[in-house]
Structures are given as C-alpha cells and as structure tokens.
Design a protein around this motif. Structure first.
Motif, PDB file in Angstrom:
ATOM      1  N   PHE A 141      65.549 -11.556 -21.787  1.00 23.25           N
ATOM      2  CA  PHE A 141      66.744 -11.779 -22.590  1.00 23.25           C
ATOM      3  C   PHE A 141      67.146 -10.523 -23.361  1.00 23.25           C
ATOM      4  CE2 PHE A 141      64.580 -15.882 -22.229  1.00 23.25           C
ATOM      5  CZ  PHE A 141      65.609 -16.685 -21.724  1.00 23.25           C
ATOM      6  N   SER A 142      68.440 -10.417 -23.608  1.00 20.29           N
ATOM      7  CA  SER A 142      68.965  -9.355 -24.470  1.00 20.29           C
ATOM      8  C   SER A 142      70.052  -9.940 -25.365  1.00 20.29           C
ATOM      9  CB  SER A 142      69.511  -8.190 -23.633  1.00 20.29           C
ATOM     10  OG  SER A 142      70.617  -8.601 -22.857  1.00 20.29           O
ATOM     11  N   ALA A 143      70.267  -9.299 -26.503  1.00 18.61           N
ATOM     12  CA  ALA A 143      71.344  -9.677 -27.419  1.00 18.61           C
ATOM     13  C   ALA A 143      72.535  -8.762 -27.165  1.00 18.61           C
ATOM     14  CB  ALA A 143      70.871  -9.554 -28.861  1.00 18.61           C
ATOM     15  N   ARG A 144      73.745  -9.271 -27.382  1.00 21.21           N
ATOM     16  CA  ARG A 144      74.939  -8.496 -27.096  1.00 21.21           C
ATOM     17  C   ARG A 144      76.046  -8.780 -28.103  1.00 21.21           C
ATOM     18  NH1 ARG A 144      77.405  -9.730 -21.548  1.00 21.21           N
ATOM     19  NH2 ARG A 144      79.413 -10.162 -22.483  1.00 21.21           N
ATOM     20  N   ALA A 145      76.891  -7.785 -28.288  1.00 16.01           N
ATOM     21  CA  ALA A 145      78.090  -7.913 -29.111  1.00 16.01           C
ATOM     22  C   ALA A 145      79.244  -7.322 -28.316  1.00 16.01           C
ATOM     23  CB  ALA A 145      77.924  -7.180 -30.440  1.00 16.01           C
ATOM     24  N   GLN A 146      80.376  -8.010 -28.306  1.00 16.43           N
ATOM     25  CA  GLN A 146      81.508  -7.566 -27.485  1.00 16.43           C
ATOM     26  C   GLN A 146      82.807  -7.603 -28.278  1.00 16.43           C
ATOM     27  OE1 GLN A 146      82.515  -8.399 -23.048  1.00 16.43           O
ATOM     28  NE2 GLN A 146      83.386 -10.117 -24.160  1.00 16.43           N
ATOM     29  N   LEU A 147      83.600  -6.553 -28.106  1.00 16.03           N
ATOM     30  CA  LEU A 147      84.959  -6.504 -28.630  1.00 16.03           C
ATOM     31  C   LEU A 147      85.876  -6.210 -27.453  1.00 16.03           C
ATOM     32  CD1 LEU A 147      86.986  -6.440 -30.994  1.00 16.03           C
ATOM     33  CD2 LEU A 147      86.523  -3.989 -31.193  1.00 16.03           C
ATOM     34  N   ILE A 148      86.812  -7.117 -27.182  1.00 16.84           N
ATOM     35  CA  ILE A 148      87.718  -6.958 -26.045  1.00 16.84           C
ATOM     36  C   ILE A 148      89.088  -7.512 -26.417  1.00 16.84           C
ATOM     37  CG2 ILE A 148      87.082  -9.179 -24.979  1.00 16.84           C
ATOM     38  CD1 ILE A 148      87.294  -7.747 -22.235  1.00 16.84           C
ATOM     39  N   GLY A 149      90.128  -6.923 -25.883  1.00 20.54           N
ATOM     40  CA  GLY A 149      91.484  -7.383 -26.183  1.00 20.54           C
ATOM     41  C   GLY A 149      92.464  -6.870 -25.152  1.00 20.54           C
ATOM     42  N   GLY A 150      93.728  -7.192 -25.369  1.00 20.40           N
ATOM     43  CA  GLY A 150      94.765  -6.776 -24.425  1.00 20.40           C
ATOM     44  C   GLY A 150      95.995  -7.651 -24.558  1.00 20.40           C
ATOM     45  N   GLN A 151      96.618  -7.931 -23.426  1.00 20.85           N
ATOM     46  CA  GLN A 151      97.807  -8.771 -23.384  1.00 20.85           C
ATOM     47  C   GLN A 151      97.588  -9.951 -22.463  1.00 20.85           C
ATOM     48  OE1 GLN A 151     101.105  -6.274 -22.197  1.00 20.85           O
ATOM     49  NE2 GLN A 151     101.394  -5.481 -24.263  1.00 20.85           N
ATOM     50  N   MET A 152      98.357 -11.015 -22.684  1.00 22.79           N
ATOM     51  CA  MET A 152      98.390 -12.175 -21.793  1.00 22.79           C
ATOM     52  C   MET A 152      99.836 -12.562 -21.553  1.00 22.79           C
ATOM     53  SD  MET A 152      95.382 -14.620 -23.282  1.00 22.79           S
ATOM     54  CE  MET A 152      93.680 -14.084 -23.326  1.00 22.79           C
ATOM     55  N   GLN A 153     100.058 -13.269 -20.455  1.00 19.87           N
ATOM     56  CA  GLN A 153     101.413 -13.725 -20.146  1.00 19.87           C
ATOM     57  C   GLN A 153     101.343 -14.930 -19.224  1.00 19.87           C
ATOM     58  OE1 GLN A 153     103.349 -10.495 -18.120  1.00 19.87           O
ATOM     59  NE2 GLN A 153     102.159 -10.739 -16.254  1.00 19.87           N
ATOM     60  N   GLY A 154     102.463 -15.639 -19.104  1.00 23.77           N
ATOM     61  CA  GLY A 154     102.541 -16.779 -18.211  1.00 23.77           C
ATOM     62  C   GLY A 154     103.927 -17.378 -18.230  1.00 23.77           C
ATOM     63  N   ALA A 155     104.233 -18.198 -17.246  1.00 26.61           N
ATOM     64  CA  ALA A 155     105.535 -18.856 -17.160  1.00 26.61           C
ATOM     65  C   ALA A 155     105.362 -20.236 -16.546  1.00 26.61           C
ATOM     66  CB  ALA A 155     106.505 -18.026 -16.327  1.00 26.61           C
ATOM     67  N   GLN A 156     106.228 -21.164 -16.941  1.00 26.58           N
ATOM     68  CA  GLN A 156     106.197 -22.536 -16.418  1.00 26.58           C
ATOM     69  C   GLN A 156     107.518 -22.819 -15.722  1.00 26.58           C
ATOM     70  OE1 GLN A 156     106.559 -26.005 -19.086  1.00 26.58           O
ATOM     71  NE2 GLN A 156     104.570 -26.666 -18.296  1.00 26.58           N
ATOM     72  N   THR A 157     107.440 -23.390 -14.525  1.00 29.28           N
ATOM     73  CA  THR A 157     108.653 -23.691 -13.752  1.00 29.28           C
ATOM     74  C   THR A 157     108.970 -25.178 -13.793  1.00 29.28           C
ATOM     75  OG1 THR A 157     107.335 -23.924 -11.718  1.00 29.28           O
ATOM     76  CG2 THR A 157     108.269 -21.744 -12.193  1.00 29.28           C
ATOM     77  N   VAL A 158     110.230 -25.485 -13.555  1.00 29.78           N
ATOM     78  CA  VAL A 158     110.693 -26.874 -13.438  1.00 29.78           C
ATOM     79  C   VAL A 158     110.477 -27.316 -11.996  1.00 29.78           C
ATOM     80  CG1 VAL A 158     112.651 -28.438 -13.693  1.00 29.78           C
ATOM     81  CG2 VAL A 158     112.427 -26.461 -15.215  1.00 29.78           C
ATOM     82  N   PRO A 159     109.628 -28.333 -11.738  1.00 27.56           N
ATOM     83  CA  PRO A 159     109.305 -28.712 -10.361  1.00 27.56           C
ATOM     84  C   PRO A 159     110.519 -29.024  -9.498  1.00 27.56           C
ATOM     85  CG  PRO A 159     107.844 -29.825 -11.909  1.00 27.56           C
ATOM     86  CD  PRO A 159     108.904 -29.157 -12.731  1.00 27.56           C
ATOM     87  N   THR A 219     113.629 -27.860  -9.614  1.00 24.30           N
ATOM     88  CA  THR A 219     114.536 -26.743  -9.323  1.00 24.30           C
ATOM     89  C   THR A 219     113.818 -25.432  -9.006  1.00 24.30           C
ATOM     90  OG1 THR A 219     114.711 -26.093 -11.668  1.00 24.30           O
ATOM     91  CG2 THR A 219     116.264 -27.755 -10.855  1.00 24.30           C
ATOM     92  N   GLY A 220     112.569 -25.302  -9.443  1.00 22.03           N
ATOM     93  CA  GLY A 220     111.846 -24.047  -9.261  1.00 22.03           C
ATOM     94  C   GLY A 220     112.220 -22.983 -10.260  1.00 22.03           C
ATOM     95  N   LEU A 221     113.130 -23.295 -11.197  1.00 22.53           N
ATOM     96  CA  LEU A 221     113.528 -22.334 -12.227  1.00 22.53           C
ATOM     97  C   LEU A 221     112.493 -22.304 -13.352  1.00 22.53           C
ATOM     98  CD1 LEU A 221     117.341 -23.189 -12.497  1.00 22.53           C
ATOM     99  CD2 LEU A 221     116.282 -21.289 -11.238  1.00 22.53           C
ATOM    100  N   ILE A 222     112.403 -21.174 -14.050  1.00 24.73           N
ATOM    101  CA  ILE A 222     111.458 -21.036 -15.146  1.00 24.73           C
ATOM    102  C   ILE A 222     111.959 -21.818 -16.358  1.00 24.73           C
ATOM    103  CG2 ILE A 222     110.420 -19.425 -16.787  1.00 24.73           C
ATOM    104  CD1 ILE A 222     110.377 -17.345 -14.596  1.00 24.73           C
ATOM    105  N   TYR A 223     111.114 -22.726 -16.851  1.00 24.81           N
ATOM    106  CA  TYR A 223     111.445 -23.514 -18.043  1.00 24.81           C
ATOM    107  C   TYR A 223     111.217 -22.686 -19.309  1.00 24.81           C
ATOM    108  CZ  TYR A 223     110.917 -27.020 -21.722  1.00 24.81           C
ATOM    109  OH  TYR A 223     111.024 -27.729 -22.892  1.00 24.81           O
ATOM    110  N   ALA A 224     110.056 -22.013 -19.379  1.00 20.74           N
ATOM    111  CA  ALA A 224     109.731 -21.170 -20.529  1.00 20.74           C
ATOM    112  C   ALA A 224     108.649 -20.189 -20.109  1.00 20.74           C
ATOM    113  CB  ALA A 224     109.267 -22.012 -21.715  1.00 20.74           C
ATOM    114  N   SER A 225     108.539 -19.097 -20.851  1.00 23.26           N
ATOM    115  CA  SER A 225     107.504 -18.092 -20.598  1.00 23.26           C
ATOM    116  C   SER A 225     106.955 -17.607 -21.927  1.00 23.26           C
ATOM    117  CB  SER A 225     108.068 -16.924 -19.784  1.00 23.26           C
ATOM    118  OG  SER A 225     109.078 -16.249 -20.517  1.00 23.26           O
ATOM    119  N   PHE A 226     105.834 -16.899 -21.881  1.00 20.43           N
ATOM    120  CA  PHE A 226     105.253 -16.375 -23.114  1.00 20.43           C
ATOM    121  C   PHE A 226     104.567 -15.050 -22.835  1.00 20.43           C
ATOM    122  CE2 PHE A 226     101.214 -17.499 -21.401  1.00 20.43           C
ATOM    123  CZ  PHE A 226     100.260 -16.792 -22.138  1.00 20.43           C
TER     124      PHE A 226
END
Length: 244
Positions: free
Chosen positions: A38-56, A58-65
């Motif tokens: 076993f070992s002990a660990r500490a982590q710092l990580i970050g960045g960006q995230m994204q995503g979108a939801q479509t309307v089934p 019509t296939g058009l995007i309902y909202a994104s983030f």
C-alpha cells in the motif's frame, strides 16, 4: 516518495450529456509507499468540462453547459502483483487500484440550445460551489529507469452534487420564465478522467526487494550506477632526484 505531473481527458455523465461530453484535465499526484502493498497519495487535478442535451423528437440541442473545476483528494493505492508475486520495485509493469476522497470546486454555466425554450446561446443559469467527492479507479506505472516511470490512470469520480452541469431541475413549457412546477433530474453527477504522466522518484524506497528478484534488480540497474572498479585511478606524479 514520488511526484507525477499528468494530463488527459475527462468525460462527464450528468443530465446534460447526450453530446460533447469530453474535455481536458491536468494535475499532479504525490505518492509515498507505506509498506510493500500500500501507498498513500494526494492528488490535485482540474480543467474544464462540457456537455449538451438533445431533444429526442427533433435532435436539436435543448441546453448545454461548460465549467471549470479543481479537485483535491487524499487516498491510497494497492499493488496486486506485489501481493501475488512479491515486492519488486523495478517491475516493468506495475498495476494498482486506488481510492480517494476529497473536495471538488466548480463554476458552471448553462446555455439555451436551439431546441430549448429560451434564446439559443443565451445563458440560462449558473452555479458555483465546493462539494465532497469520492473516486475509485486503477492505473499502472511503467518502469523506465530508477528515477523515471511512465504512468497511466483511469478514475471514476462521484461528487455529492447534481449541479456541476447546473441542470438539477427543469421546467416544461413556459414554466421556466416563472420558475414554477420544477421537475427534478436524477441526483448526483459523475465523471471519468483518463490521464497519462511521468513519475519522478524523489526519494528511493527503503523497502528491500523480495530475494527472488535480487539478481534481476541488479541486471536492470547496474548500467545506471558507476562501480568503483570502473573508475579511473588517479595518476601519480613521477618524482625525480637532483644530483650535484
């Protein structure tokens, strides 16, 4: 003791995830052996995230983030090959499993799509907070020399929040204008992170290899250390006598 700068790809699995769910992450991992398994660990990580939801229908995007996030966690790793085959610090391929717990900060914004109730591209709402989180996963170190190893790792993180994409409730029809009759989404978001990095050993382990690996360890590391027998001896000055 080792430190591993790393970077890679994250995939978000929340409510707004039908399309464009991937983005990037960078971070650093510090790891210290406790014993042979076993070992002990500490982590710092970050960045960006994204995503979108479509309307089934019509296939058009309902909202994104999109969001920016930073995760700090503490945890431990378990090395199964050391358990099954004996401790060997110069093992070429050293897999491990890990568990972490900590905090994640995020600042997210949600936008209307062309299939939504608002103006396409216009900000709908935003959220920012610090949330507890846990993560589990696995990885492997690939030995290169006594100081440097390559590292690959896959983690699945569960933050205890449903607002990393801001989309915790939604409204049908024109209810969004008055924010009445809210409909709850599935609780909690989830994301995977896949990273690659370079591991630098800052302080060599004091643990000794299993005796069966002594010769193998010597053969792998002898070229990195200059033996005393191969050092050039100092040249002695030749002396002389003066005769009268």
């Amino acid at each position: 003791m080792s430190i591993t700068p790393k970077g890679g790809y994250n995939m978000f699995f929340g409510d707004l995830v039908d399309e464009s769910r991937g983005s990037f992450s960078v971070g650093v991992l510090a790891d210290r052996e406790i014993n042979q398994l076993f070992s002990a660990r500490a982590q710092l990580i970050g960045g960006q995230m994204q995503g979108a939801q479509t309307v089934p229908s019509t296939g058009l995007i309902y909202a994104s983030f999109d969001n920016v996030y930073a995760e700090f966690s503490l945890g431990g790793t378990y090395k199964p090959l050391n358990h099954l085959m004996g401790y060997f610090k110069q093992r070429t391929f050293q897999p491990y499993a890990h568990f972490n717990a900590g905090l994640v900060y995020y600042s997210a914004t949600e936008y209307w799509g062309e299939g939504g109730s608002g103006v396409a591209g216009e900000e709908w709402r935003s959220a920012s907070e610090i949330s507890p989180m846990v993560s589990v996963g696995g990885g492997a170190s690939i030995w290169i020399n006594p100081i440097i190893s390559a590292n690959i790792e896959l983690s699945g993180a569960l933050p205890f929040t449903d607002k990393m994409d801001v989309h915790d409730v939604w409204y049908s029809g024109m209810d969004w204008q008055t924010e009445t009759n809210p409909q709850s989404t599935n609780p909690n978001d989830f994301y995977y992170t896949f990273t690659v990095g370079v591991k630098f050993v800052l302080q060599d382990s004091k643990l000794k290899n299993d005796p069966r690996y002594n010769r193998k360890s010597y053969l792998k590391t002898r070229s990195y250390y200059q033996s005393k027998a191969r050092r050039k001896p100092n040249r002695r000055r030749s002396g002389g006598f003066l005769f009268f």
